[in-house]
Design an enzyme around this catalytic site. Structure first.
Site, PDB file in Angstrom:
ATOM      1  N   HIS A 316       1.223  -1.144   0.033  1.00  0.00           N
ATOM      2  CA  HIS A 316      -0.064  -0.160  -0.121  1.00  0.00           C
ATOM      3  C   HIS A 316       0.804   1.521  -0.100  1.00  0.00           C
ATOM      4  CE1 HIS A 316      -3.094  -3.007   1.290  1.00  0.00           C
ATOM      5  NE2 HIS A 316      -3.974  -2.654   0.551  1.00  0.00           N
ATOM      6  N   ASN A 317       1.225   1.817  -1.266  1.00  0.00           N
ATOM      7  CA  ASN A 317       2.331   3.202  -1.271  1.00  0.00           C
ATOM      8  C   ASN A 317       2.162   3.575  -2.240  1.00  0.00           C
ATOM      9  OD1 ASN A 317       3.021   1.273  -3.578  1.00  0.00           O
ATOM     10  ND2 ASN A 317       4.872   0.159  -1.720  1.00  0.00           N
ATOM     11  N   LEU A 318       2.586   4.565  -2.498  1.00  0.00           N
ATOM     12  CA  LEU A 318       2.627   5.282  -4.100  1.00  0.00           C
ATOM     13  C   LEU A 318       2.111   4.852  -5.696  1.00  0.00           C
ATOM     14  CD1 LEU A 318       5.477   6.702  -6.140  1.00  0.00           C
ATOM     15  CD2 LEU A 318       5.559   7.162  -4.145  1.00  0.00           C
ATOM     16  N   VAL A 319       3.186   3.253  -5.752  1.00  0.00           N
ATOM     17  CA  VAL A 319       2.957   2.414  -6.789  1.00  0.00           C
ATOM     18  C   VAL A 319       1.450   2.096  -6.637  1.00  0.00           C
ATOM     19  CG1 VAL A 319       3.851   0.759  -7.831  1.00  0.00           C
ATOM     20  CG2 VAL A 319       5.262   1.780  -6.554  1.00  0.00           C
ATOM     21  N   HIS A 356      -7.334   6.469  -2.159  1.00  0.00           N
ATOM     22  CA  HIS A 356      -7.857   6.158  -1.903  1.00  0.00           C
ATOM     23  C   HIS A 356      -7.119   4.599  -0.578  1.00  0.00           C
ATOM     24  CE1 HIS A 356      -5.839   2.958  -3.956  1.00  0.00           C
ATOM     25  NE2 HIS A 356      -6.384   2.220  -3.764  1.00  0.00           N
ATOM     26  N   ASP A 357      -5.855   5.161  -0.208  1.00  0.00           N
ATOM     27  CA  ASP A 357      -5.170   4.668   0.833  1.00  0.00           C
ATOM     28  C   ASP A 357      -4.211   5.263   0.921  1.00  0.00           C
ATOM     29  OD1 ASP A 357      -6.004   1.956   0.255  1.00  0.00           O
ATOM     30  OD2 ASP A 357      -5.087   0.998  -1.033  1.00  0.00           O
ATOM     31  N   ASP A 463      -8.999  -1.588  -7.077  1.00  0.00           N
ATOM     32  CA  ASP A 463      -8.208  -1.850  -6.253  1.00  0.00           C
ATOM     33  C   ASP A 463      -7.878  -3.150  -6.043  1.00  0.00           C
ATOM     34  OD1 ASP A 463      -6.747  -1.104  -3.957  1.00  0.00           O
ATOM     35  OD2 ASP A 463      -8.715  -1.512  -2.597  1.00  0.00           O
ATOM     36  N   GLN A 514      -4.653 -16.946  -3.410  1.00  0.00           N
ATOM     37  CA  GLN A 514      -4.590 -16.547  -4.404  1.00  0.00           C
ATOM     38  C   GLN A 514      -5.447 -16.994  -5.783  1.00  0.00           C
ATOM     39  OE1 GLN A 514      -3.589 -13.320  -5.766  1.00  0.00           O
ATOM     40  NE2 GLN A 514      -2.526 -14.203  -3.555  1.00  0.00           N
TER      41      GLN A 514
END
Length: 634
Positions: A316-319, A356-357, A463, A514
């Protein structure tokens, strides 16, 4: 001289200036370089061999470092092995020698005057020592770096003044100048004829020598550069131009489902969110249409990146934010939903995807609830993180330097805020099944679907979309997500809390998780969003049939987003309207254009392929687990 030490890393502009450094064909070029200036000053006629030795060390380190160049200079990935290993072994051996050369940079007492002939060679030697140190990440004292660069700059100024005086006064070439020409010609003559193309050789001669005798020029032609200082400035300018165009090429794929956000993030030095965000805003001219200051928008995007980097999350980062933004845009663009949205609504979904995050802690809502964190107490255990994301973003926008909503009317602000809150809160995974159930019900009804609910589902699907991307992208995201889960599990163990599902590093079966995620969460979500998009498109087709000329938007209504470029035909129509002339439209603009109601679903094939890949991985996981059990048995 004692001074504060700094670590200097290599700069891409150096590769532009020294083109031959990144050109394997130019390795036969011999470059003079040494930093033992004292010995060079007193024994200049014995320094040729020493210079070539130092140059070999520098060139070896530079050639070895080309593996780490950004994509602008090399198409090879960082993980790929270079096919050219010339000088790699030598570079390891010569690292200590380069450190010794850097130490010699402290000696500036016996340097010749800046207008002396020897000063040019010494300046070149010292610059090459600095370049070699940059590529090896060797520490250079700040004071030594500044003093040496200042000396070189003064030498260049002296050369430039000499050339200017000669040009203005038509002074005959002095012996020292004649020697410069002869040495320049000699340096270029050492380049083997087949090692570089003719145009490259010509450019080297025109740019970095004072003699044009190696070129067959017309007398009227003039050298492009008049000094080394100008060449350096031009190299930096070329570097910026190449970077700009390379970034444009990368962002050209922003319309595609297979857009590689990791590549863009690497090229932009970890700033992909601001570049992707600004590109999409500008693409539809939203800053101009909504009266948003460019500076304020840039400040806002930079602050978003800062918030996403606050906790150094693996996932959960800018990427991730840039990826969700681009995926959201791609779904809208690919489906043709742009014609359904106003500029304000498009801006709202872009901002919702960006925030959003925002300031995500790298832990789940359940972790905050179980650990009784402050944010859980503030939001009463309900959509804890999602409420924080949107609240923190709007609090940021209350500050003037980040307020991208300052020119909004009261109604515009109200509608914008409602949409953003609705979309961000819908990314709460605990609402997933209820959201799908509601949308399935709306699809089955005759009434049109509410925009806020449609956009919320699109953002939610974006998302969780990475299982529907190519395997390399999906697998990278999976590894990052699992690492974040495992770190949460370690925190839970430290706090004495039960380990959340998929957060136990020792017992979690990644492949199995997964397969379930794709089968029960992602695939059903994208089936619903695809059906929802097709229903919306059918409603747009029905609306088109009631409009005489669907290609010409009604100017009395709020216009839907469109790219900022305006066609010449439309400009002519506007000009005729202003002059009171009757509008005579081409038949191609008065004939209704059939709109497709079928939505392409590029994710479907990737979901299938990735699930099959994970099935194979799951078999390997079970086999490894069985082997571990057998080994642990007494």
């Amino acid at each position: 001289m004692p001074g504060r030490k700094i670590r200097v890393t290599s700069c891409s502009s150096l590769h532009i200036i020294g083109t031959s450094l990144s050109n394997p064909a130019a390795k036969s070029m011999k470059v003079s370089a040494t930093t033992n200036t004292k010995r060079h000053h007193h024994h200049h006629h014995h320094s040729s061999k020493t210079n070539k030795t130092a140059a070999a060390r520098a060139a070896a380190m530079v050639n070895h470092d080309t593996e780490n160049l950004s994509p602008i200079f090399s198409s090879k990935s960082k993980s790929s092995d270079s096919t050219d290993n010339v000088g790699v072994g030598d570079s390891k051996i010569s690292h200590e020698a380069i450190e010794q050369d850097v130490t010699n940079l402290t000696n500036l007492n016996n340097l010749p005057s800046t207008n002396a002939f020897e000063a040019l060679q010494i300046s070149s030697d010292r610059l090459r020592t600095i370049i070699a140190a940059l590529h090896c990440n060797i520490l250079i004292r700040k004071a030594d770096l500044v003093r040496n660069l200042d000396y070189v700059a003064n030498v260049l100024d002296a050369v430039h003044e000499d050339e200017t005086r000669i040009k203005q006064q038509h002074i005959p070439v002095a012996p020292i100048r004649r020697r410069l020409m002869e040495e320049d010609d000699g340096a270029l003559s050492e380049i083997e004829p087949d090692s570089v193309p003719n145009e490259v050789r010509d450019w080297l001669t025109m740019t970095f020598t004072r003699s044009m005798s190696t070129l067959k020029r017309r007398p009227s032609d003039k050298p492009k550069f008049k000094s080394v200082a100008q060449a350096i400035r031009a190299g930096i300018m070329v570097d910026r131009i190449v970077k700009k165009w390379t970034l444009r090429i990368k962002l050209k794929t922003i319309n595609e489902w297979t857009f590689d956000v990791f590549s863009v993030n690497e090229f932009t030095n970890g700033q992909c969110l601001r570049y992707v965000g600004f590109e999409l805003m500008q693409r539809y001219n939203l800053p101009n249409k909504l009266h948003i200051s460019i500076t304020t928008l840039q400040n806002f995007l930079e602050q978003m990146e800062s918030g996403y980097s606050r906790y150094r999350n693996p996932y959960h980062n800018l990427v991730h934010a840039a990826d969700v933004l681009q995926t959201t845009y791609q779904i809208i663009y690919n489906s043709g939903l742009m014609n359904w949205l106003t500029d304000l609504e498009l801006f709202a979904i872009f901002v919702a995807a960006i925030v959003h995050d925002f300031e995500h802690t790298g832990t789940s809502n359940n972790f905050h609830i179980q650990s009784r964190s402050d944010v859980a107490l503030i939001y009463n255990d309900r959509a804890v993180l999602e409420n924080h994301h949107v609240s923190a973003a709007f609090r940021l926008m209350r500050q003037d330097e980040y307020n991208i909503l300052s020119e909004f009317t009261s109604d515009e602000y109200k509608n914008f805020r409602h949409l953003v809150i609705e979309m961000v809160l819908a990314t709460d995974m605990s609402c997933h099944f209820a959201q799908l159930k509601t949308m399935r019900s709306l699809i089955s009804m005759q009434e049109n679907i509410e925009k806020a609910k449609s956009l919320a589902l699109i953002l939610h699907c974006a998302d969780i979309s990475h299982p529907g991307k190519p395997w390399d992208i999906h697998h990278t995201w999976t590894q990052s997500l699992m690492e974040e889960f495992f770190k949460q599990g370690e925190k839970e163990k430290e706090l004495g809390l039960p380990c959340s599902p998929l957060c136990d590093r020792d017992n979690t079966l990644v492949a199995e998780s997964q397969i379930g995620f794709i089968q029960y969460i992602v695939e059903p979500s994208f089936i619903v969003v695809g059906d929802m998009l097709e229903k919306v498109l059918k409603s747009l087709v029905a609306a088109d049939s009631e409009v005489l000329s669907p290609s010409i938007p009604n100017r009395s209504m709020t216009s839907s987003p469109s790219p900022s470029a305006v066609s010449s035909t439309e400009l002519n129509l506007q000009h005729d309207e202003q002059n009171g002339l009757e509008r005579r439209l081409p038949s191609s603009m008065t004939t209704p254009i059939p709109r497709s109601t079928i939505v392409r679903r590029p994710w479907a094939e990737y979901l299938k392929l990735n699930r099959e890949r994970w099935v194979q991985e799951a078999e390997e996981e079970r086999r490894r687990k069985q082997l571990n059990v057998i080994e642990e048995e007494p």
